[in-house]
Structures are given as C-alpha cells and as structure tokens.
Design a protein around this motif. Structure first.
Motif, PDB file in Angstrom:
ATOM      1  N   TYR A 188      12.291  46.503  55.427  1.00 27.28           N
ATOM      2  CA  TYR A 188      11.375  45.401  55.139  1.00 27.28           C
ATOM      3  C   TYR A 188      12.184  44.214  54.632  1.00 27.28           C
ATOM      4  CZ  TYR A 188       7.493  42.781  53.072  1.00 27.28           C
ATOM      5  OH  TYR A 188       6.571  41.799  52.756  1.00 27.28           O
ATOM      6  N   LYS A 189      12.163  43.124  55.410  1.00 27.48           N
ATOM      7  CA  LYS A 189      12.894  41.902  55.057  1.00 27.48           C
ATOM      8  C   LYS A 189      14.357  42.176  54.746  1.00 27.48           C
ATOM      9  CE  LYS A 189       8.839  39.372  53.412  1.00 27.48           C
ATOM     10  NZ  LYS A 189       8.200  38.621  52.295  1.00 27.48           N
ATOM     11  N   GLY A 190      14.966  42.975  55.617  1.00 35.30           N
ATOM     12  CA  GLY A 190      16.398  43.227  55.500  1.00 35.30           C
ATOM     13  C   GLY A 190      16.795  44.342  54.565  1.00 35.30           C
ATOM     14  N   LYS A 191      15.824  44.944  53.847  1.00 33.50           N
ATOM     15  CA  LYS A 191      16.123  46.008  52.901  1.00 33.50           C
ATOM     16  C   LYS A 191      15.596  47.343  53.433  1.00 33.50           C
ATOM     17  CE  LYS A 191      18.134  43.788  49.500  1.00 33.50           C
ATOM     18  NZ  LYS A 191      19.501  44.113  49.039  1.00 33.50           N
ATOM     19  N   ASP A 217      16.596  46.818  45.126  1.00 36.17           N
ATOM     20  CA  ASP A 217      16.135  45.434  45.127  1.00 36.17           C
ATOM     21  C   ASP A 217      17.338  44.501  45.212  1.00 36.17           C
ATOM     22  OD1 ASP A 217      17.301  45.386  42.634  1.00 36.17           O
ATOM     23  OD2 ASP A 217      15.411  45.397  41.527  1.00 36.17           O
ATOM     24  N   LYS A 218      17.102  43.195  45.077  1.00 35.45           N
ATOM     25  CA  LYS A 218      18.189  42.225  45.234  1.00 35.45           C
ATOM     26  C   LYS A 218      19.219  42.322  44.114  1.00 35.45           C
ATOM     27  CE  LYS A 218      15.497  38.523  43.037  1.00 35.45           C
ATOM     28  NZ  LYS A 218      14.950  37.156  43.231  1.00 35.45           N
ATOM     29  N   HIS A 219      18.831  42.973  43.006  1.00 31.62           N
ATOM     30  CA  HIS A 219      19.772  43.172  41.897  1.00 31.62           C
ATOM     31  C   HIS A 219      20.435  44.550  41.966  1.00 31.62           C
ATOM     32  CE1 HIS A 219      18.245  39.477  40.210  1.00 31.62           C
ATOM     33  NE2 HIS A 219      17.007  39.957  40.203  1.00 31.62           N
TER      34      HIS A 219
END
Length: 316
Positions: A188-191, A217-219
């Motif tokens: 989902y959205k690159g993840k 997540d992004k972190h």
C-alpha cells in the motif's frame, strides 16, 4: 468500568476448526470479494473502489447539479429583469413619447431603468450584477452577494479537490494468501504489509471485516494495518454471515489447496475490476521489504498479548 469498550482482532486460528468444516459450494465461483485463485495464491480485494464509485463520484455529481441550479437561477433572474425593464421602458415611451427618458424631470427610479440598458436595449452582465447586489443592497442584495460568494468559494475548492481525488484514486493491491509459504501480504503506497498465516488476526462487526497485517511505517516502526473487506459492497452494513464463506474459502485453500476449494478450474480470475486511471504499483524492493517484515515478526512477539484461551487481554 470503562465507558468505551475496547475491541481487539481475534486470532484466525481460534475459528480455524469451524472454518475448515464449513461446506463450500464448489461448483460456484468463489465468494465475493475473492478475485484470483491458482495453485499457489488466493487474492482478496477490498472495497475501496466501490467506496469511490458510491461516495466521491455521486458527491461530485450532486455538487455539479447544485452549480447548475445556481447558475440557472442567476441567468433566469437576469433574463426576467431584462424583460421587465424593457417592458417598462416600452410602456412609458408609448404613453409619453420616445423622448420621455431624455427629460430631466422624470423620476429617478425610471431614469435608473433606462440607464440599466445598453445602446442595444439589452441588460449587460455588469449592470445586472450592480442591480442584483448594490442597487438592491437594502432589500436583500447584500445577502445575495454574501451567499453567491460563499457558494462560489465552496465550488471553486470542492470541485477541483473531488476531481483530483477521483482521478488520482488508485486501485489498491489485493491481499495475497501464499499457500506455499503460508504467509499473507500486500502493499500500500509503496509499503509492504505481511503476516504469517498462523498468526493472522481478524475483527468482524456489522459494517466490515478487518484483516490485520503488520508493516513498517515511515519511521521504521512496526505497526498494525487493517485490510477492510465488505463482501456485500455495502459501506454501511454487511453482517457477520457474509464473512464466514470468505474466511472458510481462504482457510480451506491454505489448508487443502486449490483442488479442494475449486476443482473445476486450475486458475480463476474475477471479471469485476472497477475502472480507475491508476493502480497502486508493486514496490521495486518488494522482496526485500517482505523479507524484513517477516523476519521481524519471527523474531519479535506481538504487541497485543493473548490469554490462555488465545484471546486478546483487555487493558487494565
């Protein structure tokens, strides 16, 4: 006693015995929203595109219809005012002569009528707007000005935003159940999000079924992620009875294989593919992300502890 009752997804393993004994109609296509089945994979779609088609697009059409009504009301008022002024001027010219409106002694209101029309005897847009908002300011003109400006700002913001979201709304990748590796994954959205099938958790209510996976997540922190399933394509009500055939098909596929749940097809794919301009593309580093998530899950315990009956422990 807490006023708000917390609900946690239950391990699918708790329902596995009942789901494996569920009687499937093997001659029929798989239950919605399963979209693909072969020897190795079973794929499950969510309801995001239906939500767009049932939510964003009707909302845009409603706003465009409201624009049409407002514009039509404006033009209708413009035409009626022009016709009214023309009739009044023609009446006084017939009764008092063609030069009546050139006389300095005519009442101011009649002079205003005459000056509203241009040299061709028509009411221009600028003159109508001056009359609509400023000449009649004390009898509703100010209110009309504020109302029309408010609607104009609302339309100018909402229509481009809705068009942007409708066009840029990506078809989400389905959730894949890999029988060979006994894992579940999607992106989902690159993840990439994933889970070992034996640890998969599901939460069901009257509106939707949430299948939970894990991902970074992004972190780079591990988090839970919901994959929302609505088999009846109803955004408000689906009912728990709609989820059992879907879960039973998936569990029996993962346990016994494609030949058990769908013996009549070696490969099957649904034709139900809602139109969209873009797909959520598979990440180029999909394999690396998937391996990282699964490795983390293998080495770390869940952050929702279970009791002796394999049920989530509520917070104190």
């Amino acid at each position: 006693m807490a006023l708000i009752k917390h609900h946690y997804p239950v391990p699918l393993a708790n329902k596995l015995k009942a789901l494996l004994s569920f009687q499937l109609t093997k001659e029929a296509p798989p239950p919605t929203p399963i979209v693909y089945v072969d020897e190795h994979l079973c794929k499950l779609s969510n309801n995001s595109m239906k939500a767009r088609n049932m939510g964003l697009i009707p909302l845009l059409l409603m706003i465009l219809f409201a624009v049409h009504l407002n514009v039509d009301d404006f033009y209708t008022g413009w035409g009626k005012k022009e016709e009214s002024v023309q009739k009044k001027i023609d009446f006084y010219k017939k009764e008092l002569g063609n030069n009546y409106f050139k006389s300095p002694d005519i009442p101011e209101v009649r002079r205003m009528w005459f000056e509203m029309l241009d040299e061709n005897g028509e009411l221009s847009l600028s003159n109508y707007m001056h009359y609509r908002y400023y000449t009649t300011a004390e009898v509703g003109g100010t209110y009309r000005l504020k109302k029309d400006i408010s609607f104009l700002v609302f339309y100018a913001i909402s229509i481009p935003l809705l068009l942007f979201f409708i066009i840029r709304f990506k078809r989400q990748a389905p959730m894949a159940f890999d029988r060979d590796k006994q894992i579940v994954y999607l992106w989902y959205k690159g993840k990439v999000r994933a889970q070992h099938f034996k640890n998969l958790r599901v939460y069901e209510d009257f509106q939707m079924m949430r299948i939970q996976t894990r991902g970074f997540d992004k972190h780079n922190n591990m988090q839970w992620a919901n994959f929302m399933v609505q088999p009846r394509h109803n955004p408000y009500y689906n009912g728990k009875d709609a989820y059992e055939p879907v879960l039973a098909f998936i569990c029996q596929f993962m346990e016994y294989g494609r030949e058990h749940v769908m013996p009549q097809h070696e490969q099957w794919q649904s034709n139900d593919k809602p139109f969209t301009f873009f797909d959520d593309e598979k990440p180029k580093d999909f394999a690396q992300q998937l391996n990282a998530v699964l490795t983390h899950l293998s080495e770390n315990d869940t952050d929702i502890p279970l009791d002796k009956d394999n049920l989530p422990i509520p917070p104190v």
